[in-house]
Design a protein around this motif. Structure first.
Motif, mmCIF file in Angstrom:
data_model
loop_
_atom_site.group_PDB
_atom_site.id
_atom_site.type_symbol
_atom_site.label_atom_id
_atom_site.label_comp_id
_atom_site.label_asym_id
_atom_site.label_seq_id
_atom_site.Cartn_x
_atom_site.Cartn_y
_atom_site.Cartn_z
ATOM 1 N N SER A 122 0.831 -1.212 0.000
ATOM 2 C CA SER A 122 0.000 0.000 0.000
ATOM 3 C C SER A 122 0.860 1.254 0.000
ATOM 4 O O SER A 122 0.535 2.241 -0.678
ATOM 5 C CB SER A 122 -0.926 0.011 1.221
ATOM 6 N N ASP A 123 1.942 1.236 0.762
ATOM 7 C CA ASP A 123 2.852 2.385 0.782
ATOM 8 C C ASP A 123 3.358 2.701 -0.618
ATOM 9 O O ASP A 123 3.406 3.864 -1.038
ATOM 10 C CB ASP A 123 4.038 2.114 1.716
ATOM 11 N N ASN A 124 3.751 1.659 -1.357
ATOM 12 C CA ASN A 124 4.254 1.865 -2.716
ATOM 13 C C ASN A 124 3.153 2.335 -3.661
ATOM 14 O O ASN A 124 3.361 3.224 -4.498
ATOM 15 C CB ASN A 124 4.890 0.582 -3.256
ATOM 16 N N LEU A 125 1.952 1.749 -3.533
ATOM 17 C CA LEU A 125 0.835 2.143 -4.398
ATOM 18 C C LEU A 125 0.407 3.584 -4.144
ATOM 19 O O LEU A 125 -0.023 4.287 -5.063
ATOM 20 C CB LEU A 125 -0.351 1.205 -4.189
ATOM 21 N N LEU A 126 0.520 4.030 -2.883
ATOM 22 C CA LEU A 126 0.119 5.391 -2.512
ATOM 23 C C LEU A 126 1.290 6.364 -2.575
ATOM 24 O O LEU A 126 1.212 7.483 -2.052
ATOM 25 C CB LEU A 126 -0.493 5.387 -1.110
ATOM 26 N N ASP A 127 2.385 5.938 -3.224
ATOM 27 C CA ASP A 127 3.557 6.795 -3.450
ATOM 28 C C ASP A 127 4.178 7.305 -2.155
ATOM 29 O O ASP A 127 4.565 8.475 -2.048
ATOM 30 C CB ASP A 127 3.210 7.981 -4.367
ATOM 31 N N ALA A 128 4.263 6.430 -1.168
ATOM 32 C CA ALA A 128 4.976 6.805 0.059
ATOM 33 C C ALA A 128 6.453 7.012 -0.262
ATOM 34 O O ALA A 128 6.990 6.423 -1.203
ATOM 35 C CB ALA A 128 4.817 5.708 1.109
ATOM 36 N N ALA A 129 7.108 7.869 0.517
ATOM 37 C CA ALA A 129 8.519 8.170 0.280
ATOM 38 C C ALA A 129 9.379 6.945 0.561
ATOM 39 O O ALA A 129 8.980 6.016 1.272
ATOM 40 C CB ALA A 129 8.961 9.330 1.186
ATOM 41 N N LEU A 130 10.581 6.938 -0.009
ATOM 42 C CA LEU A 130 11.544 5.885 0.275
ATOM 43 C C LEU A 130 11.934 5.939 1.753
ATOM 44 O O LEU A 130 11.717 6.958 2.417
ATOM 45 C CB LEU A 130 12.793 6.066 -0.587
ATOM 46 N N PRO A 131 12.521 4.861 2.293
ATOM 47 C CA PRO A 131 12.975 4.892 3.684
ATOM 48 C C PRO A 131 13.919 6.065 3.948
ATOM 49 O O PRO A 131 14.641 6.513 3.055
ATOM 50 C CB PRO A 131 13.713 3.556 3.839
ATOM 51 N N GLU A 132 13.910 6.558 5.188
ATOM 52 C CA GLU A 132 14.702 7.733 5.553
ATOM 53 C C GLU A 132 16.182 7.542 5.252
ATOM 54 O O GLU A 132 16.873 8.485 4.840
ATOM 55 C CB GLU A 132 14.508 8.032 7.041
#
Length: 294
Positions: free
Chosen positions: A203-213
């Motif tokens: 879901s993070d990838n589908l919702l364009d979440a940022a890469l890990p810090e």
């Protein structure tokens, strides 16, 4: 065909084959012995098989080049398949819980052919250790979300199959047949946890979440190595399948030529690709004159 794609296809095919064989063995052992925990494991493996099939097709689809309808490529197919797999895991776990509670209420019957049941579960543990280890290696090398989800699927099978194997041994030596549905409930909890983790990551990838810090900090450190860059204005990131998409806004001395700026951008893109792998970089340059940006 690229070496990466060959490895991903081989891993996905191997997963489909092993899951099919284990489902057949578990169903035979489950129905012969009457063990709800083994039948639950067979249901779990059915979700694994469906997930493996989804993985196989998503890996092929995600590697297709960008086209008119999908101008940024097909990488999201892997993330979408990962989300489907996570949901399948959770659904399978809920069904196992239902059957286990029903058997606890109605009472557990003595098992037959205990030796066959124990042997099948031990074999399942060994096979899943080998296949999941291979899938994790290929997923790491190719940065494949679909293969990672499939490997995570099989890793839960290791824990749950071993729990069933150990429980069957306990039932054999103690005669406590109520352990069978209790173990099945324990398996269900493990499966739900795994399904949640896969759904969250997909879901993070589908919702364009940022890469890990840590990746973002690495990007900024790489940019800072270029002394001609006055400042970093913005860094945006997201993930699409195996590709890391990076958008950078930097400030550059307004007296620099277009040719200089172009060469600097090419060098920065190459360095990011070398350090992070599978990157798509967009760089926006803003000029700075006398300490002020225009």
């Amino acid at each position: 065909m690229s070496e990466f794609l060959k490895n991903k296809k081989l891993a996905a095919s191997l997963s489909v084959t092993s899951n099919t064989a284990l489902i057949i063995l578990k169903l035979i052992a489950g129905f012969i012995s009457g063990s709800i925990s083994i039948i639950s494991e067979a249901i779990h493996s059915c979700s694994d098989l469906l997930a493996a099939i989804i993985t196989f097709f998503s890996v092929n689809k995600s590697e297709q080049p960008a086209d008119k309808e999908h101008q940024f490529g097909h990488g999201k197919y892997e993330d979408f398949s990962g989300l489907i797999e996570g949901c399948l895991i959770i659904i399978a776990a809920l069904y196992i819980m239902y059957e286990s509670v029903k058997k606890l209420i109605l009472g557990a019957e003595p098992m037959a052919q205990e030796h066959l049941a124990i042997a099948v579960m031990l074999f399942s543990v060994i096979i899943n250790i080998l296949i999941s280890s291979y899938l994790f290696i290929v997923a790491d090398k190719t940065d494949s979300m679909a293969l990672y989800a499939d490997a995570e699927h099989l890793r839960t099978d290791i824990y749950s199959s071993f729990a069933v194997f150990f429980g069957l041994l306990m039932i054999k030596f103690t005669g406590l047949h109520l352990l069978d549905p209790v173990i099945a409930l324990f398996v269900a909890v493990i499966i739900i946890n795994s399904g949640y983790k896969i759904c969250k990551r997909s879901s993070d990838n589908l919702l364009d979440a940022a890469l890990p810090e840590k990746d973002i900090e690495q990007i900024k450190e790489i940019i800072k190595q270029y002394k001609d860059i006055v400042a970093i204005k913005e860094v945006k990131t997201r993930k699409s399948g195996k590709d890391k998409e990076i958008v950078i806004a930097i400030l550059l001395d307004g007296e620099k030529t277009i040719s200089f700026a172009h060469n600097l951008c090419d060098s920065l893109e190459s360095t990011l690709e070398e350090k992070l792998g599978n990157t798509s970089v967009t760089i926006h340059i803003e000029p700075v004159v006398s300490g002020k940006n225009h």
